[in-house]
Design an enzyme around this catalytic site. Sequence first.
Site, short mmCIF file in Angstrom:
data_model
loop_
_atom_site.label_atom_id
_atom_site.label_comp_id
_atom_site.label_asym_id
_atom_site.label_seq_id
_atom_site.Cartn_x
_atom_site.Cartn_y
_atom_site.Cartn_z
N HIS A 124 0.86 -1.18 0.00
CA HIS A 124 0.00 0.00 0.00
C HIS A 124 0.91 1.24 0.00
O HIS A 124 2.01 1.19 0.55
CB HIS A 124 -0.84 -0.05 1.28
CG HIS A 124 -1.91 0.98 1.40
ND1 HIS A 124 -1.66 2.27 1.79
CD2 HIS A 124 -3.24 0.91 1.18
CE1 HIS A 124 -2.80 2.94 1.82
NE2 HIS A 124 -3.78 2.13 1.44
N ASP A 201 3.15 -4.64 8.17
CA ASP A 201 1.93 -3.84 8.04
C ASP A 201 0.74 -4.81 8.13
O ASP A 201 0.42 -5.51 7.18
CB ASP A 201 1.96 -3.10 6.71
CG ASP A 201 0.64 -2.41 6.40
OD1 ASP A 201 -0.28 -2.47 7.23
OD2 ASP A 201 0.54 -1.81 5.31
N GLN A 204 -4.39 -5.40 6.96
CA GLN A 204 -5.38 -6.28 6.35
C GLN A 204 -5.36 -7.68 6.96
O GLN A 204 -6.14 -8.54 6.54
CB GLN A 204 -5.15 -6.38 4.83
CG GLN A 204 -5.34 -5.06 4.11
CD GLN A 204 -6.79 -4.58 4.12
OE1 GLN A 204 -7.72 -5.35 4.36
NE2 GLN A 204 -6.98 -3.30 3.87
N LYS A 227 -10.45 -0.70 10.44
CA LYS A 227 -10.58 -1.90 9.60
C LYS A 227 -10.81 -3.13 10.47
O LYS A 227 -10.94 -4.23 9.97
CB LYS A 227 -9.30 -2.09 8.77
CG LYS A 227 -9.09 -1.00 7.72
CD LYS A 227 -7.91 -1.33 6.85
CE LYS A 227 -7.32 -0.14 6.16
NZ LYS A 227 -8.01 0.23 4.94
N CYS A 364 -4.76 2.24 -3.78
CA CYS A 364 -3.55 2.80 -3.16
C CYS A 364 -2.36 1.87 -3.37
O CYS A 364 -1.48 1.78 -2.50
CB CYS A 364 -3.74 3.08 -1.68
SG CYS A 364 -4.93 4.38 -1.36
N1 PMP Z 1 -1.65 -0.67 4.72
C1 PMP Z 1 -2.58 -1.43 4.13
C2 PMP Z 1 -2.22 -2.81 3.66
C3 PMP Z 1 -3.87 -0.94 3.96
O1 PMP Z 1 -4.81 -1.69 3.39
C4 PMP Z 1 -4.17 0.37 4.42
C5 PMP Z 1 -5.55 0.98 4.24
N2 PMP Z 1 -6.16 0.70 3.02
C6 PMP Z 1 -3.17 1.11 5.04
C7 PMP Z 1 -1.92 0.55 5.18
C8 PMP Z 1 -3.42 2.47 5.58
O2 PMP Z 1 -4.36 2.41 6.61
P1 PMP Z 1 -5.04 3.71 7.20
O3 PMP Z 1 -5.60 4.47 6.04
O4 PMP Z 1 -6.11 3.18 8.09
O5 PMP Z 1 -4.00 4.46 7.93
#
Ligand code: PMP
Length: 406
Positions: A124, A201, A204, A227, A364
Amino acid sequence: MPAFDVAAVRREFPILGTSVHGRPLVYLDNAATSQKPLAVIRRLERFYAEENANVHRGVHRLSEQATSAYEAARAVAARFLGLADPRGCVFVRGATEGINLVADSWGRAHLRPGDEILVTHLEHHANIVPWQLAAERSGARVVVAPVTPRGEVDLDAFRALLSPRTKMAAFAHVSNALGTVNPAAEMTRLAKAAGAAVLVDGCQSAAHFGVDVPSLGCDFFVFSGHKTFGPTGVGVLWGRPELLDSMPPYQSGGDMIRKVDFDGTTFREAPERFEAGTPNISGVLGLAAALEYFMPIREAAHAHEQALLAAATERLRAVPGLTVVGEAAEKVAVLSFNLKGAHPHDIGTLLDADGVAVRTGHHCCMPLMKGLGLAGTVRASFAFYNTMEEVDALVRAVERARKMTA
Ligand code: PMP
């Protein structure tokens, strides 16, 4: 294991009973944000109706209560990650802030010119851009492990890219765009053997299966509350306490200091060192309520989601002109796909007219999409409260969209 009672679970999520465009809501955008159970909604209400006070400062009753609830939430977060010691759990705004904190603060303390930061091609943007900025500041460089056409990290290439120059390996536990579950423990083992620090990270993974940080063996782990069935604006960065204590402050102000003097200021240890100012108190309490709700059903929820994923994958594969994107051997219930000749946004809009909420675009993950030669995908992402009837609704809506765009 007792049968998973999805109907009972759904009654805990009021939004799932609502309609969109006159159709029952079929919410399949859980990878973007999950819905919230009554336990969370009521916790927020109770805090503001009966308990609101600032933490860590007051001697009065409400402030003391708020402080102990806030610190109890830290212990819940630690338990959620399989940790006995809550000290390494820093409450942040979300995964994005957690990664920025590490890239900035750990980066300042540990990155030098010529060092390397190893990421993967499926990250991401939140796990790419902070490292690019840290590399710019320090003279280090970002190195990228490739991903196979099936959407799995090429482990041999990952291994080959590790060297004594690698100071940090930062990678997703699970891909938000494709659902791939990375062999995070194995990747951590390889990176640590090369002498690198490791950030996982977990944005997910945390909402889909039990995460056990000690058995991953990483140095940092991040996830977002929103999430994981909790409120927005809150998340957890876990770091090894001794590593956190070796890092300079990220933000500064109240609560994170030991002593302030114009001749010099000293800082507290982790986690307070990284929690400057009034934190998101209600968010933290709401997150703890979410994790307490989720932990006992985590295993059954995972099995239920895997059944949904298998059914949805099989049914969608049978749709003419549909390509599933991401066919890793191990996946969470995230299903990315494209329909021949149709733009993902058009499919998303048509699905919305049927009440089916999905995400479309690059998710993203622009480098991943570029690597796969795609502009984007349609992504249906499931949670444990989704049903087989909703898989039917998705397939029907996709069939209808296919006919309308043919
Ligand atoms: N890492 C991953 C794998 C994600 O899916 C996301 C959110 N789509 C993020 C980081 C960022 O998370 P947040 O927008 O809640 O800070």
